[in-house]
Design a protein around this motif. Structure first.
Motif, PDB file in Angstrom:
ATOM      1  N   TYR A   1      -5.373  -1.587  -5.040  1.00 32.11           N
ATOM      2  CA  TYR A   1      -4.621  -2.844  -4.342  1.00 32.11           C
ATOM      3  C   TYR A   1      -4.720  -2.796  -2.943  1.00 32.11           C
ATOM      4  O   TYR A   1      -5.105  -1.530  -2.277  1.00 32.11           O
ATOM      5  N   GLU A   2      -4.666  -3.663  -2.157  1.00 32.29           N
ATOM      6  CA  GLU A   2      -4.862  -3.583  -0.555  1.00 32.29           C
ATOM      7  C   GLU A   2      -3.693  -2.957  -0.045  1.00 32.29           C
ATOM      8  O   GLU A   2      -3.944  -1.829   0.841  1.00 32.29           O
ATOM      9  N   THR A   3      -2.424  -3.095  -0.413  1.00 30.15           N
ATOM     10  CA  THR A   3      -1.344  -1.997   0.153  1.00 30.15           C
ATOM     11  C   THR A   3      -0.510  -1.374  -1.060  1.00 30.15           C
ATOM     12  O   THR A   3      -0.941  -1.810  -2.066  1.00 30.15           O
TER      13      THR A   3
ATOM     14  N   ARG B   1      -1.445   3.004  -5.255  1.00 32.68           N
ATOM     15  CA  ARG B   1      -2.220   2.077  -4.693  1.00 32.68           C
ATOM     16  C   ARG B   1      -3.453   1.518  -5.756  1.00 32.68           C
ATOM     17  O   ARG B   1      -4.298   0.746  -5.745  1.00 32.68           O
TER      18      ARG B   1
ATOM     19  N   VAL C   1       1.897  -0.560  -3.981  1.00 32.97           N
ATOM     20  CA  VAL C   1       2.639  -1.536  -5.012  1.00 32.97           C
ATOM     21  C   VAL C   1       3.948  -0.430  -5.353  1.00 32.97           C
ATOM     22  O   VAL C   1       3.711   0.688  -5.586  1.00 32.97           O
TER      23      VAL C   1
ATOM     24  N   GLY D   1       4.326  -5.839  -3.980  1.00 34.77           N
ATOM     25  CA  GLY D   1       3.967  -5.162  -2.846  1.00 34.77           C
ATOM     26  C   GLY D   1       2.327  -5.404  -2.477  1.00 34.77           C
ATOM     27  O   GLY D   1       2.022  -4.672  -1.441  1.00 34.77           O
ATOM     28  N   ALA D   2       1.565  -5.963  -3.114  1.00 36.99           N
ATOM     29  CA  ALA D   2       0.035  -5.917  -2.746  1.00 36.99           C
ATOM     30  C   ALA D   2      -0.316  -7.560  -2.497  1.00 36.99           C
ATOM     31  O   ALA D   2       0.059  -8.511  -3.155  1.00 36.99           O
ATOM     32  N   ARG D   3      -1.346  -7.963  -1.494  1.00 36.14           N
ATOM     33  CA  ARG D   3      -1.684  -9.084  -1.267  1.00 36.14           C
ATOM     34  C   ARG D   3      -2.865  -9.264  -1.614  1.00 36.14           C
ATOM     35  O   ARG D   3      -3.237 -10.368  -2.559  1.00 36.14           O
ATOM     36  N   LYS D   4      -3.904  -8.573  -1.875  1.00 40.16           N
ATOM     37  CA  LYS D   4      -5.011  -8.593  -2.566  1.00 40.16           C
ATOM     38  C   LYS D   4      -5.204  -7.329  -3.440  1.00 40.16           C
ATOM     39  O   LYS D   4      -4.742  -6.358  -3.351  1.00 40.16           O
ATOM     40  N   GLN D   5      -5.998  -7.613  -4.407  1.00 40.72           N
ATOM     41  CA  GLN D   5      -6.470  -6.392  -5.434  1.00 40.72           C
ATOM     42  C   GLN D   5      -7.909  -6.606  -5.927  1.00 40.72           C
ATOM     43  O   GLN D   5      -8.343  -7.628  -5.813  1.00 40.72           O
TER      44      GLN D   5
END
Length: 292
Positions: free
Chosen positions: A13-15, A71, A17, A276-280
């Protein structure tokens, strides 16, 4: 044959989770010439809760709740299965397809193996007239259901190009059919749509292929990943027969069934929601090894 299967799914994950709830359909099917010997799933980070149930189609589904911040999510599934399945000959005697269609619509049972549950459009497989017309060329009046399904399978293998970059899970069936490019999921959906357009019961099957082909035979498309093919109801005597349009194969002991449903949305090995994540980034690695 006995196979060991390892199926590792990793999400990055980008940010961070903070929460994840997943549904896992990773336990291989038992039945149809296949027996599950052992199975385990290791999940990191460790879930706060794990529960199992069987869905309508009989697939053992595990619900996983993860409440610790992370993450990366890693799901490591390991199974051992025994396969003893014989494929019928493509030209073997079989009932006329019109008779199979009529019997399917007369079915009184609404259980998961009843053919009537697989003759109508589903979420990812609409019934489209161009696809029905395409399939009808393989089913002349009075033709056997086996030979017709095998002919349609072969035509899809010939007319469509395997291209992992051409589609994504959400690519509409209409676009796949028009472009004639895609992957095993797309080819299975096209074949199912054509069969259902003719009133024939067709189910979506997810599973695996043996990684190493027999000596002297080419490597199959879809190995080292989850695979998809079609199960066609061929009448009460023959039952459900598997057809792999990606490789033009009548399913035998090289195919390992994971789950069965109406289309991919019923059998996705891993799905769920996160917070909690924008991109994965998703990575899936599959090994299928012949034990004996």
């Amino acid at each position: 044959m006995i196979y060991d299967i390892r199926h590792v799914t990793t999400y990055s994950y980008e940010t961070q989770v903070s929460f994840a709830r997943c549904s896992l359909r990773l336990v291989p099917h038992s039945g149809d010439g296949q027996e599950l010997i052992s199975h385990s799933v290791e999940i990191r980070p460790k879930p706060a809760e794990r529960t199992t149930r069987r869905d309508f189609f009989g697939t053992l589904t595990e619900s996983v709740l993860i409440e610790s911040a992370h993450r990366n999510l890693r799901i490591d599934s390991r199974s051992r299965v025994s396969i003893a399945r014989q494929a019928p000959a493509r030209d073997a005697a079989s009932p006329p397809w019109e008779g199979v269609r009529d019997i399917a619509f007369e079915a009184s049972s609404l259980g998961p193996t009843s053919p009537v549950g697989y003759v109508f459009a589903s979420a990812l497989v609409p019934v489209l007239q161009p696809v029905t017309n395409y399939a009808s060329e393989s089913f002349p009046p009075g033709g056997g259901i086996l030979s017709g399904a095998a002919a349609l399978m072969r035509r899809i293998r010939t007319d469509f190009r395997y291209d992992p970059k051409a589609t994504v899970i959400s690519t509409p069936l209409k676009e796949v059919f028009e472009k004639r490019h895609g992957v095993c999921q797309d080819f299975a959906h096209v074949m199912i749509a054509g069969l259902r357009g003719l009133g024939l019961p067709a189910a979506y099957v997810s599973g695996y292929l043996r990684t190493i082909p027999p000596p002297g035979q080419p490597r199959l498309q879809g190995a080292d990943a989850t695979h998809a093919w079609v199960a066609v109801w061929c009448g009460a005597e023959l039952g459900w027969i598997g057809f792999d349009p990606t490789n033009d194969l009548v399913v035998a002991s090289d195919h390992i069934i994971l789950a069965i449903g109406r289309d991919f949305s019923d059998v996705s090995p891993v799905d769920g929601v996160i917070a909690g994540a924008r991109k994965q980034k998703l990575n899936v690695a599959v090994d299928v090894l012949l034990v004996e």
